[in-house]
Write an enzyme that holds these catalytic residues in place. Sequence first.
Site, PDB file in Angstrom:
ATOM      1  N   GLU A 158     -34.465  19.382  -7.364  1.00  0.00           N
ATOM      2  CA  GLU A 158     -33.770  19.361  -6.076  1.00  0.00           C
ATOM      3  C   GLU A 158     -32.346  19.918  -6.116  1.00  0.00           C
ATOM      4  O   GLU A 158     -31.400  19.250  -5.703  1.00  0.00           O
ATOM      5  CB  GLU A 158     -33.702  17.923  -5.533  1.00  0.00           C
ATOM      6  CG  GLU A 158     -35.066  17.361  -5.183  1.00  0.00           C
ATOM      7  CD  GLU A 158     -34.961  16.023  -4.468  1.00  0.00           C
ATOM      8  OE1 GLU A 158     -35.699  15.820  -3.500  1.00  0.00           O
ATOM      9  OE2 GLU A 158     -34.132  15.189  -4.895  1.00  0.00           O
ATOM     10  N   VAL A 159     -32.199  21.143  -6.582  1.00  0.00           N
ATOM     11  CA  VAL A 159     -30.864  21.744  -6.589  1.00  0.00           C
ATOM     12  C   VAL A 159     -30.622  22.410  -5.230  1.00  0.00           C
ATOM     13  O   VAL A 159     -31.391  23.264  -4.800  1.00  0.00           O
ATOM     14  CB  VAL A 159     -30.728  22.765  -7.727  1.00  0.00           C
ATOM     15  CG1 VAL A 159     -29.311  23.323  -7.765  1.00  0.00           C
ATOM     16  CG2 VAL A 159     -31.097  22.120  -9.059  1.00  0.00           C
TER      17      VAL A 159
END
Lengths: 552, 552
Positions: free
Chosen positions: B347-348
Amino acid sequence: MTRPLSVAVLLLALGFCRGHRLDLSPGDELELETRFPADAPQGSLWPLPQKVQTSEASFKLSGSTFAIVDAKRSSAGPSCALLQDAYTRYYNYMFGSAGSQWLRQIRRSGVSELTELQVWITSTDPECDAYPGVTSDESYELTVDQPHAVLKAPKVWGALHGLETFSQLLYEDEYGAKIINATSISDFPRFAHRGILLDTSRHFLPISTILANLEVMAMNKINVFHWHIVDDTSFPYQSRTFPQLSQKGAYHPYTHVYTPTDVKMVIEFARLRGIRVIPEFDTPGHTQSWGKGQLDLLTPCFSSTKPSGTFGPVNPILNTTYQFMTQFFKEVSTVFPDAYVHLGGDEVDFTCWKSNPDVQNFMDQQGFGQDYKKLESFYIQRLLDIVTTTQKGYMIWQEVFDNGVKLKPDTVIHVWKGNQEQYQSEMANITSAGYQTLLSTPWYLNRISYGQDWQGHYRADPQDFKGTDEQKKLVIGGEACLWGEYVDGTNLTPRLWPRASAVAERLWSAMNVTDLSDAFQRLSAHRCRMVERGIPAEPLFSSYCPSEYKHL
Amino acid sequence: MTRPLSVAVLLLALGFCRGHRLDLSPGDELELETRFPADAPQGSLWPLPQKVQTSEASFKLSGSTFAIVDAKRSSAGPSCALLQDAYTRYYNYMFGSAGSQWLRQIRRSGVSELTELQVWITSTDPECDAYPGVTSDESYELTVDQPHAVLKAPKVWGALHGLETFSQLLYEDEYGAKIINATSISDFPRFAHRGILLDTSRHFLPISTILANLEVMAMNKINVFHWHIVDDTSFPYQSRTFPQLSQKGAYHPYTHVYTPTDVKMVIEFARLRGIRVIPEFDTPGHTQSWGKGQLDLLTPCFSSTKPSGTFGPVNPILNTTYQFMTQFFKEVSTVFPDAYVHLGGDEVDFTCWKSNPDVQNFMDQQGFGQDYKKLESFYIQRLLDIVTTTQKGYMIWQEVFDNGVKLKPDTVIHVWKGNQEQYQSEMANITSAGYQTLLSTPWYLNRISYGQDWQGHYRADPQDFKGTDEQKKLVIGGEACLWGEYVDGTNLTPRLWPRASAVAERLWSAMNVTDLSDAFQRLSAHRCRMVERGIPAEPLFSSYCPSEYKHL
């Protein structure tokens, strides 16, 4: 609460926490997550009083000098055990945590000390030894100022609420000293009936669990414990008249029962906290466990022409049924002091009645045709007459009203079915017929879902339906229900709190107290307060309490 | 379990409880509700061993004479502290409850006594002082017969599991005497990696909560504690090299941190139960709390041409970032003995990187164009190289694989995203590329819903995807995840257990152990066993335990 979070940390929830592997649906949550409990104002109150005025002026309190005393003009003196007990309880909430004992010795220069809370019962009868009821006066006025704080209430019930509010006003400064701000509060409940239903049939709840939850109810100004004590699954109520009921019908006849002493203790523990105990003995359905200890009470079901060996609802065609109910409810009326008893009357399944040839004959004799609702009403009508002779009022689930049973004018009709539109129209119908009503439909707290479901509970309002002012006045309150299929002593308390607190505020505070963001702040602080008092109330969202719950 | 319920009570759930104000959707639940825990066979085992043979012959056991001893030929003797500790623990599980002490004195005539369980470690190195790992031998063989029971295992890890199984075989007869049936068991896990993820960032979990859950993991033959120790919300890990990280990033620098001593205690407590501790230090996203104690670690976000004051993921363009990571993971590699560390990588969010002109320049220099996944991979690649120098293997969330980062052959890729079809195709892709993988998608236990959701968890199977036998062998197991948004010390344990037990059996027992009705029976008995051992494991459905949980 002594270490406010910086803005950077507060922003986290907004930008980063939320989506984490959750796929939450968007909504109000987004806004709420920007605030953490540590951000909550000091001395957060829950439920919010009707009128609060607070000033910047503050006083310090020391456990070694502070006292809660009867005001000289109070009609309640040292013989009022209920109040003396409450003084001790609230002193301990405020000063009892050993952790900060030594810190309280530090003297804050320039801050005056508050050494006394005077409790002044203003009416001639303080009701010290009475039981609370639906008409009890629960109002109070609280003034925190020099030279002492004063809590005025017509009756002890208001004084109990005022003590809770006073204890909530306390906060700690950075040295751990207890502080209270000059405050003036005038308070009373919006609704007279603010209840929680616990179910001790599907799972047996240990007495310790029940007492702990009564304690938390008082912290939330909940004033009714609706004790759904027996049901199909088990009969833990130990009856003096019919001991076989629990002997055969409880999960275990010794370890899973409530003895007369247990029941007495629950009632007194509740009374000391201003809480009514209303037992529910639900009939004619939900009675499988009754049949194990009372022969011929339930209807034998038939498979083609023979009894199948299984049983249905209470048998409404036998005189013995009504003789039993007369004796049983006579006992119930003496064991439980409240003016009301809940008689259930919900979800009657007609399959078994239909299968039984004797029941069919009876239907013919009575001219009921194939309308089994008439048979149900026949039974309920006779039961209500029986209970009326015990001098009790009764509460019943909505089906009894829906089926057109003739009810006493003081009957309370309990709404639990349908979607929002349906329950609102039910409330309109009931009040239009002139009956008092209670709402539970939106507050089935056993139904859990992922996320902050307290918001939905908080939004529901029992007076939100189409009706006249007169009709609205017939709404006496509501109840949060925690049915027992999936809860017992292992998980009940954290599942109930602080979710039930949302209902508590809806039923106590003014109608216009609806700001979710403000509620989130105060409720987060209130849940940490419950944790501090030893109650495992679960968190609302990512956050922390100054002192975490450290048991399992 | 000493008082079997009669058929009539068993039928209740079917006909009457189920619909009670619940509107449950129909399904398997109907069938399951016909059985109560009290109906479960005596000595119910969970998770089910690979091979079990039980006979009617039974032996009695007395706490005053029974002993767990090292077999003469065992390679582990009294100096094997791990085993000695386990003997004490299991003796107490089996005989420790004071309640039935005196009952055990009653002698049952005609029943032989079992006085000894001999524990025989068969390999030359019992691994008494080692740490468990993904290749540890966890198998054991247990024979309960006269003159004594024998537990054979190549290593201590199998012996620990065998002790748990032996303790589960015990039951009480109607006089409270402990009984065990003659039994022969041959057992080993289906998957080598059977984990639970706990998140100590969104809420701080007291050490007592972590240790209690390690204890329950052992009861369920779970062998990995995936410690998601830090995240955006807080940084409770106290680093020796960078003390400012928790000093500034924890919810509180003293009350909400894990000291080096705490971490050591958790690791040793886990080791003594055959449990690996794999820490996760998730980067470059989920790192807001890191930025508070480590200047310049996070990317400054820009609003038009100026820094906005907020920060994004780890800054991938600065050498100082990699210098920090080198030092930090060097420390981590010495603090945590396991051969693997979890590096996160999920989840960047690219928004902040995109806003920053320095990052844009760097992208140009590197020829990444506008493909920020390349920048993410650039960072991760360097991080993996750094961690490789610490002699550790690594686990990473699936995004790192999806983005095409070059990985070491022994990398474990952790699948958490998508619906069933998506995660199955992800498992196929990963194993087709020759990597080992772990499944978590269907086991996000933080997501709660109303009813018996353990059934869904139980049905999921990590090898259920299209692939060759070789591919299936690359599935090393799975993990149940309990993300921390809505849990802390108040509610974590009952929310996790027995729901995680369903995952535990899926990962331990044979692939064809899938009968929901049988599982319901055994799991209900297993949850009462956990309650008996002091763990507030929540109920599956309306029922009771012989001894209820009596705390809050």
